[in-house]
Design an enzyme around this catalytic site. Structure first.
Site, short mmCIF file in Angstrom:
data_model
loop_
_atom_site.label_atom_id
_atom_site.label_comp_id
_atom_site.label_asym_id
_atom_site.label_seq_id
_atom_site.Cartn_x
_atom_site.Cartn_y
_atom_site.Cartn_z
N HIS A 16 -77.00 35.45 53.12
CA HIS A 16 -76.05 34.81 52.22
C HIS A 16 -75.73 35.76 51.12
O HIS A 16 -74.61 36.14 50.60
CB HIS A 16 -76.73 33.50 51.48
N LYS A 40 -78.13 14.43 53.66
CA LYS A 40 -79.22 15.71 54.01
C LYS A 40 -80.44 15.53 53.21
O LYS A 40 -80.47 15.31 51.77
CB LYS A 40 -78.76 17.28 54.03
N ARG A 89 -71.44 34.94 61.59
CA ARG A 89 -72.59 35.77 62.29
C ARG A 89 -72.09 36.14 63.57
O ARG A 89 -72.10 37.25 63.88
CB ARG A 89 -73.66 35.07 62.21
N SER A 127 -80.56 29.36 57.24
CA SER A 127 -81.64 28.78 56.44
C SER A 127 -82.52 28.01 57.32
O SER A 127 -83.91 28.11 57.21
CB SER A 127 -81.14 27.95 55.46
O1 PNS Z 1 -73.93 26.11 54.33
P1 PNS Z 1 -73.26 25.04 55.20
O2 PNS Z 1 -74.17 23.96 55.45
O3 PNS Z 1 -72.86 25.65 56.45
O4 PNS Z 1 -71.82 24.62 54.54
C1 PNS Z 1 -71.09 23.97 54.83
C2 PNS Z 1 -70.08 23.42 53.58
C3 PNS Z 1 -70.99 22.87 52.40
C4 PNS Z 1 -69.33 24.50 53.41
C5 PNS Z 1 -69.18 22.32 54.32
O5 PNS Z 1 -70.01 21.22 54.75
C6 PNS Z 1 -68.34 21.77 53.20
O6 PNS Z 1 -67.37 22.17 52.94
N1 PNS Z 1 -68.57 20.34 52.85
C7 PNS Z 1 -68.09 19.67 51.81
C8 PNS Z 1 -67.15 18.57 52.37
C9 PNS Z 1 -65.81 18.90 52.89
O7 PNS Z 1 -65.05 19.29 52.04
N2 PNS Z 1 -65.43 18.59 54.19
C10 PNS Z 1 -64.02 19.05 54.77
C11 PNS Z 1 -64.17 20.34 55.41
S1 PNS Z 1 -64.93 20.36 56.85
#
Ligand code: PNS
Length: 157
Positions: A16, A40, A89, A127
């Site tokens: 990150h 979560k 990645r 993570s």
């Molecule tokens: O680090 P991560 O868990 O891969 O991040 C995922 C994240 C936070 C970017 C994604 O889950 C997100 O944007 N969640 C917020 C809800 C949202 O906007 N959902 C619609 C897009 S899929």
């Protein structure tokens, strides 16, 4: 141009940090945005994650650290940011990330998702991998910033 780098960051890894360090060279400001996700059960609280990110990005002056709840696109509008920054990645990331980018575009046509290829030394890193290694007593000092490594040690003692 302002970019949002959204994620769970539970915890932030060197992968990150690599994206943040390269992102700040491309954008005027990068907002690292920690999703507060009630679905979560995280290892670290949002407050702790914000502190962890703050401590390991102190050498960068155009980084802002924040948390948000809800849709990333709504948060981006609020911050007047037109770019979502994400790291890619390996090929298996691509499907989920592309789906997310397309979904976000349907939610707000003014947003662009910019992907940075994660540096190859971190291409395996997540993570979850960090947590799994730490849980079984393995060393994670080469995978996370020093302050996070200390927090994980405390968590398991
Ligand atoms: O680090 P991560 O868990 O891969 O991040 C995922 C994240 C936070 C970017 C994604 O889950 C997100 O944007 N969640 C917020 C809800 C949202 O906007 N959902 C619609 C897009 S899929």
């Amino acid at each position: 141009m302002i970019a949002i780098y959204p994620g769970s960051f539970d915890p932030i890894t060197l992968g990150h940090l690599d994206i943040i360090e390269r992102g700040v060279k491309l954008f005027d400001r990068v907002i690292v945005a920690v999703l507060s996700n009630p679905n979560k059960t995280p290892m670290f609280s949002v407050e702790k994650r914000l502190q962890q990110i703050h401590l390991c990005t102190q050498h960068l002056n155009n980084v802002e650290i924040d948390s948000f709840w809800g849709l990333t696109t709504e948060y981006a509008k609020l911050k007047k940011a037109n770019v979502l920054l994400r790291g890619l990645r390996v090929l298996s990331d691509f499907e989920k990330e592309l789906q997310m980018a397309h979904t976000n575009k349907t939610l707000w046509s003014g947003v662009e998702t910019v992907f940075l290829a994660t540096s190859k030394e971190y291409s395996f890193l997540s993570s979850s991998v960090v947590k799994e290694i730490a849980q079984f007593g393995g060393s994670i000092t080469h995978l996370v910033p020093e302050n996070v490594s200390r927090d994980i040690t405390v968590y398991y003692t």
